[in-house]
Every structure is written in C-alpha cells, then in structure tokens.
Design a protein around this motif. Sequence first.
Motif, short mmCIF file in Angstrom:
data_model
loop_
_atom_site.label_atom_id
_atom_site.label_comp_id
_atom_site.label_asym_id
_atom_site.label_seq_id
_atom_site.Cartn_x
_atom_site.Cartn_y
_atom_site.Cartn_z
N GLU A 1 40.75 -16.36 -33.83
CA GLU A 1 41.51 -15.18 -33.01
C GLU A 1 40.79 -14.44 -34.08
OE1 GLU A 1 45.43 -13.43 -35.29
OE2 GLU A 1 46.82 -15.29 -34.51
N ARG A 2 40.18 -14.38 -35.03
CA ARG A 2 38.81 -13.98 -35.33
C ARG A 2 37.98 -13.76 -34.07
NH1 ARG A 2 36.85 -10.63 -38.93
NH2 ARG A 2 34.90 -11.39 -40.15
N VAL A 3 37.56 -14.93 -34.28
CA VAL A 3 36.54 -14.86 -33.21
C VAL A 3 36.40 -13.70 -31.76
CG1 VAL A 3 35.21 -16.47 -31.82
CG2 VAL A 3 35.48 -17.81 -34.79
N HIS A 4 37.75 -14.44 -31.64
CA HIS A 4 38.43 -13.31 -30.29
C HIS A 4 38.59 -12.21 -30.34
CE1 HIS A 4 40.33 -13.61 -26.17
NE2 HIS A 4 40.26 -12.69 -26.78
N ALA A 5 38.21 -11.89 -31.58
CA ALA A 5 38.27 -10.42 -31.91
C ALA A 5 37.14 -9.42 -31.92
CB ALA A 5 39.27 -10.11 -32.79
N LEU A 6 36.60 -10.12 -32.85
CA LEU A 6 34.85 -9.81 -32.77
C LEU A 6 34.24 -10.01 -31.17
CD1 LEU A 6 34.22 -11.64 -35.83
CD2 LEU A 6 33.65 -9.63 -35.43
N LEU A 7 34.77 -10.83 -30.13
CA LEU A 7 34.15 -11.70 -28.78
C LEU A 7 34.29 -9.91 -28.28
CD1 LEU A 7 34.57 -15.20 -28.43
CD2 LEU A 7 32.54 -13.82 -28.49
N VAL A 8 36.14 -9.85 -28.60
CA VAL A 8 35.77 -8.79 -27.10
C VAL A 8 35.10 -7.43 -27.58
CG1 VAL A 8 37.96 -7.42 -26.72
CG2 VAL A 8 37.97 -9.02 -27.03
N LYS A 9 34.68 -6.73 -29.27
CA LYS A 9 34.10 -5.99 -29.33
C LYS A 9 32.33 -6.05 -29.22
CE LYS A 9 36.17 -4.75 -34.11
NZ LYS A 9 36.16 -4.63 -35.32
N ARG A 10 32.32 -7.07 -29.24
CA ARG A 10 30.71 -7.77 -28.80
C ARG A 10 30.56 -7.68 -27.39
NH1 ARG A 10 26.82 -11.28 -26.81
NH2 ARG A 10 25.35 -11.04 -28.58
N ALA A 11 31.82 -8.16 -26.54
CA ALA A 11 31.77 -7.17 -24.90
C ALA A 11 32.06 -6.15 -24.77
CB ALA A 11 32.46 -8.45 -23.77
N ASP A 12 32.56 -5.00 -25.93
CA ASP A 12 33.09 -4.24 -25.30
C ASP A 12 31.22 -2.98 -25.72
OD1 ASP A 12 35.30 -3.82 -24.72
OD2 ASP A 12 36.09 -2.98 -26.83
N GLN A 13 30.94 -3.85 -26.52
CA GLN A 13 29.82 -3.68 -27.07
C GLN A 13 28.23 -3.40 -25.70
OE1 GLN A 13 28.30 -0.76 -30.09
NE2 GLN A 13 26.83 -0.84 -28.57
N LEU A 14 28.41 -5.11 -25.63
CA LEU A 14 27.06 -5.00 -24.58
C LEU A 14 27.52 -4.33 -23.16
CD1 LEU A 14 26.90 -9.21 -24.06
CD2 LEU A 14 25.18 -7.26 -24.50
N GLY A 15 28.57 -4.45 -23.37
CA GLY A 15 29.53 -3.21 -22.04
C GLY A 15 28.96 -2.09 -21.57
N GLN A 16 28.44 -1.56 -23.10
CA GLN A 16 28.06 0.25 -22.97
C GLN A 16 26.64 -0.24 -23.09
OE1 GLN A 16 27.40 1.74 -27.17
NE2 GLN A 16 28.42 3.93 -26.89
N ILE A 17 25.91 -0.58 -23.76
CA ILE A 17 24.64 -1.05 -23.44
C ILE A 17 24.25 -1.10 -22.04
CG2 ILE A 17 22.44 -2.53 -23.94
CD1 ILE A 17 23.64 -2.88 -26.70
N ARG A 18 25.14 -2.11 -21.17
CA ARG A 18 24.33 -2.72 -20.12
C ARG A 18 25.09 -1.06 -18.89
NH1 ARG A 18 27.25 -8.62 -20.28
NH2 ARG A 18 25.38 -10.01 -21.21
N ARG A 19 26.15 -0.72 -19.52
CA ARG A 19 26.47 0.21 -18.19
C ARG A 19 25.66 1.60 -18.71
NH1 ARG A 19 31.92 -0.16 -20.54
NH2 ARG A 19 31.13 1.18 -21.61
N HIS A 20 24.93 1.99 -19.97
CA HIS A 20 23.15 3.10 -20.43
C HIS A 20 22.20 2.23 -19.63
CE1 HIS A 20 21.66 5.75 -23.15
NE2 HIS A 20 20.42 4.59 -23.00
N LEU A 21 22.02 1.29 -19.67
CA LEU A 21 20.89 0.32 -18.96
C LEU A 21 21.05 0.57 -17.25
CD1 LEU A 21 20.57 -2.79 -20.99
CD2 LEU A 21 19.09 -0.36 -20.78
N ARG A 22 22.75 0.64 -16.46
CA ARG A 22 22.38 1.16 -15.56
C ARG A 22 22.04 2.22 -15.07
NH1 ARG A 22 27.20 1.88 -11.34
NH2 ARG A 22 26.84 1.11 -10.14
#
Lengths: 824, 287
Positions: B232-253
Amino acid sequence: MSDLYEVAIIGSGPAGMSAAGQAAKRGLSHVLLEKTDHLSDTIYKYQKGKHVMATPSNLQLRAGGYEEGAGGGMEFDEGKREFILDTWDRQVAEMGVNVEYNAEVVEVSGEKGDFTLKTKAGATFRAKTIILGIGTQGNPNKLRCPGADHPMITSQLDDPADFHDTHITVVGTGDAGIENALGLSEEALGNTVTILNRGTDFAKAKQRNADLLQAAHDDGKLQIRFKTSPAEVRDGEMVLETETGQETIPCNTIIARIGSQPPRKFIEAMGVEFTSEDRSAFPILSPVFESTKPGIFVIGALAGYPLIKHCMNQGYDVVEYLATGESPKPADEPLLEEVFAGLPGNKPVDHWLEVYQKNVDIFKGLSTLQMRELMLDSTCTAFAPGEVIFRRNEQGSSLFAIAQGSVAVEVDPNDPSITVPIGQGSIFGEVGLISGRRRGSTIRAAEETVVVELSRKAALKLIGSSPEANETVKRISIERQILQMFGSGLTPDDIAPLVASAQTEEVRAGQVVIQEGDDDKDLFILRFGSMLVEKAIGDRQIFLSYLPAGTFFGEMAVIDGSKRTATVKASVKSEVIRLPGDGFLELLDKKPQLRERALEVMADRRRTTDFIESQKDSVDNALELYTETAKFLSEQGIGEATDALLIDEKLCIGCDNCERACADAHEGLSRLDREAGKSFAHLHVPTSCRHCEHPHCMADCPPNAIQRGPDGEVSINAETCIGCGNCKSNCPYGVIRMDPVPPKKPSLLSWLFFGSGPGPGEASYSWRKSHGDPDLAKKAIKCDMCAGIDGGPACVRACPTGAAIRVAPDKFLTFAKITEDVED
Amino acid sequence: MASVAGNRFKQDERRRNADHVSFLKHRRFRWLWIALMLCIVTGLGYAMIDQEPRPNGGSWYGYTLGTIGLLLIVWLSLLGVRKRKITTGQWSLKAWTSAHVYLGLALIVVGTLHTGFQIGWNVHTLAYFLMLLVIISGIYGVIAYATLPSTLSSNRKEMTRAEMLDALTALDRQLESAAQPLGREQTDLVIAALEQDVFYGGAWGRLTGTYPGCKTNRALARISESGSEAEERVHALLVKRADQLGQIRRHLRIRALLEVWLFIHIPATIALLAALLAHVVSVFYYW
C-alpha cells in the motif's frame, strides 16, 4: 597579590591586540586577557579561507611603522583569514606581548590606578588602567540543562562539510540554527540531523528559512522536534524533554544557536555609561576613548567601529596616550581634511569641526569623538546663492544641516518663485530620511551656504545616540510633513498647536490603524511604510487602494463626522503621526483653502471607492481577482518596494533572456532568478531586488557599501564591499548572492562563429571556476536597476514578449493595472 | 551630493507608468498597421503599374519589391543578434519581436508579388519556398507564444525545474526504503522505475507527452494498492512519483512545443540567406 600592571587589555581582537603590541613596544607593563585559547576569536571563527578586506582603503594603518620610533608594529593587510591570523600570532610572539589565554574576565572592581580583574577561572589581575576591546558579539547563551559544558556542544558551525555520517542535534530555530541544520542535512554528508524547537512555530526565523526547514523535514532529510527542549547532555547521547516525557537520542555533536548575551550589562557594571537606552547605543567616550569611568578605555567594535583598521589604530592611539600623556594626531585627520577640502577659506579641520558643532542644532549634544566620526561619514559642501542642493523627485534619504547661510525651499512645483526659507543651524531633507521616498521639493541655497549631508546611516546613528537630536528631528519633520502635505498658505505658527499634540506611533505589518465602522476621529499621516485600504463589500473584504508614505488618511470621519468608512492597515512595518481630529477641525475653520484641499482629496477617494464598489456585480469576478492579487503582491513585499520586477506568466515563454541580459549587463552574473518565487493568477514575483523604501540590506553593512543611488536604485559598491554577507542574511527576499567577479567571456561573435566561451548569459559555475582567479574574494551582488546604463533595466528591455515589467506599488496596485488583460 | 538634473527619473517614471501589454499589442499594434500599409501599397503598385512584358522580378517594380524583401529578410534575421547582444540604449526586444512578427507576415505579400507568380525548378523559387517555410514555422511560433505560457505557469505550481527534480529525488529515496519489505518481483519493478532516466522518451515522447515504456506506470499497475501494508505504501509513493513525473513531463512538453519550431525556423533562415545570396548573384550575373 599579583603585580600591578600599567594596563590590562581585555579582548585580543584587532583592537586589543594592537593595543597590547604597542604596549609591549613601549615597554609598558601589560597583560592581554583573552577568554578563548587563541587570539582574535571573531576572525578565528571566520569561514576557512575567507578573504578579509582592509577597508577603508584610504585610512592609514598606524601600527604598521607609521609613527617614528615605535615603528614596525602590528601589521594588517587584506588577505586570507589564515594569512592574517598567522601574521598576528607571529608578531604577538616576536614583540613579547604578555598574553593570558582562557582568561574570561567576569568582574572588574576598583578605581583608576588600582583595578582588580577577576577571571572565570578564579585568577585575579591588577592594573592601573583597563582597555576594553571585547567587541559586541557577547557570549553565546548556554543550554540550560545538566551537561551544558560538554565538549560536544558548540555555538558555531564553520563548515557543514566538517561533519559527516554522524548524529547532530541543533538547538534553536532562529535563522542561524535553521541554516546550520539545513547545511548539515545535505544528503551527501550522510548526517542524521535533529533540530529542537521549544514551541510550535518559527517566529524568530525568516519565513523562507522556516519553509525550507519544513520542506527538508517533509522530505525526510532532517527531523524537527516541536515542543522539545534539552534535558541532559551525556557522552554520545542527549536526553530530550518532550511533551510525552523524556527520550534519549544518539548524538555526537550539539550545535546550540540560542542567541547570545550582549556585553552591555557587564560593561555597565564597571561604571561605564552608554549614550542612551537604545540597544544600538555605544558607551560615552572622551576624545581619547576614555569612558565615563576614569581609567577605563573602550575601543573597537564596542566603541562603534566595526572595521579592523579603525580598531587597530585605536588600540595604538590609546596606548600612545597612556605612554606619553598625549594622543597622536588622530589617524582620521587626513580623511577629515578631505571631507572639508571643498569648503571655502582653506581652514583647518578643527575650525570646521567647531563651526559645525557650534552652529548646527542637532550636533550640540555630541562629543568631539562623535563629531569626528559623524563628519567622516558625511559630505560637506559649499553652495553659491541660487545653486540647487537637491531637486524635487530626486531620490535621497540623507539629512542636510546648515552650518552657515540659509536655503530656500520651492514649495510649489509650478511656480519656483514661491519659496520658504530655512535658516542657519536647522536641517532639511528629513522627510526623505524618514519616509525613504523621493524629495518633495527643490531646495536652493539662498546665500553663500555651507551644509553637511549626513548619509542615512550616519543620521540614524546620530538620532539613536543623541536624545536632543532625536527630539529636534522629530519635531521638525512632523511640522514640515504637515506643511508639505496641505500645500502652501500655511505657516509653522498656524500648525504649532497641531504639531504639539501630534504623536508618532509605530505600526506592525498587518496591524489595523483604522477599523471600518468605528467612530474614532483622529487624522493620520503616514511617515514611513505603506498602508492598505480595505472595505467590506457584501461578505468580502475588498481591497480599495494602496497608500504610500507621505500621505494622510482618516480625513473623512473627521470632516463629515461619519463612522470610519474603510479599514486601513499596515502592509509593512510603518510609522504614523496621529493628529487629534478636533485640532485639525479648528485648523480647517481658520484656513478655508486647507478645507478645500482636504475636500478635494476626499472627493477623489470617494470616487475610487464608488468605482470599485460598482464593479462588485461584474461577471468575471474582477473585484475578487483585484483583491487577491493586491494581497498576494503585498505579501511578497511589493508594499515596501520602490521598483520591483514582475513577470506576467501569461506571456512568459520561459526563455530566461531576462536572466541572460542581466548577467551580460553586469560583468557576467545574473542578479535575478526568474523561476524562483511565488505566483498568483499568473503574476509571478521572481527572486529579484525590490529596492525597498527602507532597504533591509543597508541596515548592517560595516563598510557602508550599500547606498541608494540617484534613480532610487539600492546598489552595492563592489570596491568597498568586504564580503561579510550581512546584507544577504538581512534581506527577507533572498535576492543577494555572494560570488567573486567572474572572468571575462570571449565576445558574442566569437561564440556565434567559433563556439568559443560559454555564450550569452551567466557562465556555468564550473566555467567560472576553471577560468577565474581563485584568489578573488566573494562579494555581495544584487540588482542595481541597471544604474548608469542608458536605456534602463536590461531585464525588461530584453524580454521578447512583454512579460517582464518593473513597477512601483503606488502605480501598480490600482484596479486598472491589476485587472488589465494583456492578451485581448 | 551636488544635485544633477540629468538623472533617469522621467524615463523610469514612464516605464513604471507604462501599460503592460504583449508583443502582439505593442504600441496599439503599431507594427501591424505598418505591415498592412506595406502590403496595401505594394499590392496596389502591383495592380496599377503596367509592367512589360508581364509582372516579373526583373522589371523595375520587381527589383523594388525584391530590394524591400531582401532588406526585410536581412533585418528580420538580425533579431537573433539583437536578442543576445545586450547593448545600452532605448531599445526593447518586445518592440523588435512585434515588428519581426508583423513585417515577417508582410513578406508573404511582398515576396509573392516579387515572384510575379512565376514558379519554376530553380534557385529563385527555392528561395521563395524557403521563405514561406520560415514564415509558416514563425506563425506556429506566434501561436505557441500566445497560447502556451499560461499552461506552463499553471503546471509549474511555483516550483522551479530544479525543485521538481529534487522532489522526485526525495520521493525516490522514500520509495527505496519503502520497497525493502516487498518480494523479489515487486522489488524489481520498483528498481526498474527508479533506474529509468527521468528524461527517457526522446524527442517524440517529449513533444507528444506519451511515454508507453514508463516503468513507473508499469510498477503502479502491478503493485496493488490493497495488498500488504508495504505494498500500500509503495503504491501510494508510486502514485506520487507518477504525479511528479507527470508535472516534469508536462513542463518538458510545453517547453518543447514552445521551442520546437525554432529548429525549423532558424536553419531555414540560414538556408534562405544562402539561397538569397545565390538568387541575387545569379540574377546580376546573367543580367
């Protein structure tokens, strides 16, 4: 009983050490008492390799073989910390100075001729005279728990990189503690850092530091423990008192940043008096640095001289005086000669000192020593009749005093022939000094006139140390502010009763001065700072307008007797003059033209209010946007700005051409960080200087290198900056950086065609490091608003889309500007 | 301080009072009007002047149009120098950009009239089409500049690029320790996610914002959010990581969309200048 020394010198900083060296040379029996186990603790504690500057460069160093017979003394020249300390250590040994280390003096008793000094370790020393050179830093406070003397406790952190893979506890959440904790928690160091906070907030720290600390905690880089205090210190561990009982944590180093005890009490206990109760006051001293307690001399930072050269010269001078009964011609004599060089008649320094002191009212309470020092920081000028001294709208925060002659103030901008005289002995320019805003009128010399211009720093020091000067400046400034505000036609006599009943009040940022709906009836004049006017419309507080220093408010309730129609609160720390409404009404009855003027202002303000109220039903919530944006900008310090960079993120393409232009306009270092900083509704406040009305950075600059220029820019003089970093830590907006001047880059064309050099903009750190001179000292750099550059600020000129704008709050915090839509 | 009257006060006040307008609206569309005038005047000239035997780049009117066009192109290409050379003086890059956009658009008219609508397989037509390519890529640039910045700013949420990457590093550290109790297979998924380059995906991924091989998303799909406590904890962290990556990728895009056209605009400009040189030299050589 120990020997009776001729002189005991307390403190081995530059001042005390130089005194001891001179005493040794003169064969005066002496003892130098140092509380630590090394000389000159303040400089010892500088960061390793720090470059120490020798300013003012035009001041001669006495001890360096300057005086006949006693030549070849203590040396000092700019260089690395280690070099300077080595020189001093060597010279102290060579000269045979009698140093007692680990001798912290805790008590002084006796009279001139036979003082007894007790040290903490229990030793006693006797001396005929005492020279105090203990600086102003005082002793760091100790933890209040068992084990407070444990060797793993330190109050200083030279270099966080000295600690790695260890358990560290930082006590205290002021800025120093937070900065240390953040430095130590750098991931590469592998430390386990805990920071203790007695309470639940970070009231003593800058918001930015508090935010960074909280973020580091959230990231797991360090741990903040709230409502926790030290209970005991033991080998390798620390017992903590927490809300839920005691807890023991592993700990190898404790950094205690819990403030320090200023030395004032200790000094007063000896019988030495200070000039005032003010925290920044210095001891009262005679021209030979003798305090009010005969036989005790005070020199160095404690006497008000923070620069090393001054300190060393004073040590020398005092010992020369003790040895010969005569003081040498002061070291500042040639500098004062320069100060007075422009005055007519080719008179000696003493003549002018006397003229100024005798003629100028605010100098009357000063000692000769204070006079000399004040004049050193000042500019003395003679003006011919009709010559302009300063002009309306010129930037200036200095104070002028008239030593001979008189001046004429052009009170009406449209008609220079209407003037008001100011006579010999009086002052002018005080409004600029207090408000930090531009000059209100043009002032010309009415006859042959000799004036002195005191820098803001010197003027504030004068006001702080002389109660007479403080009173005079206050009275005159209130009187003139009222006169200036209500226009011509009033004389000082008309307003005398009003001035007498006026009270100045300090207002905290955010504090409400007038509450909507109340029925108090006072009128206020804003002396410095700025105010935000708000009104409840519907169920919301709506922002009406921004009031800059030098305006009045509260007139509506006074004139028409109504309840307060809006709330006025301070956007930054401010000061207001409270005038009783009755007194103002009486004045209005007597002076119909004043009533007209007040009604005009009132009508104007009503119009603004009505207009904004009319916007409340607009479809796109413009009023809300306006209020929220104004609030946001005020929180970002725009309220105290005079010229700030904003970026419209609806236009900003993120090309960073502003940063590159900034770097290229200034020797290759950018003074702005576009991306950092807060945004609201696509309006971004980047990390860049706001050129505050009362610049925080100027508050504590030892060489006085930060000045406000003619166009309002606050800039740092790279020649005189000593790189101490005070300004950087005082700036609440984090806009000052410390860097050495970078190497010169190859030209744009050779980059364009041959790829040589790093190209436009700021070169990377590694390029600067590998191409630069490694011995260059770091200096403070910040935005200077492109002073002296034709065309104005490069950041704005170089923005390709119009996103970068520089604004002044009184122009920008208006409905029209904030809600204007740039795109359609 | 003896007082000098010659300070910058008036100029600074003008700046502080100035309206805050975009490069398109600069000075009430001054350059749009100038460009329109240029188009109208050259268009009327083309229609009214009797060119013999037919409208052609070689007639006197054709030479006039060609000279105007050539000067415009050379001047427009100097924007790149203006942008980088921070000299003193009363220039503003915004004014230059404004003029660049509108005069560049006017070139379509001036250039086309200069051809006299004679198109062929030669260096002259090459120059013409290169010019159109530069202008078309520029039109994309104007649209991008006018529409993308606000999304860039909303996506940034007051974080700098470095802060976005720092936030990701912090999450990664937490993920690494949180994943310790997981089984071999799941641990491998997390390690793969952590080891993947933040900037993975290449130019195409960056421009389109599609990252089919994203190992974080892969791990997210395979580590259940309702498993053990560690999962559960890893999943929650992965969600956060995906969000953070998403922000970086949108920025790059968004940054990529703001910049990609320059990869056509600039080389095409240089090619255009070369083709123009050939065009002018050949015209005069065979005169």
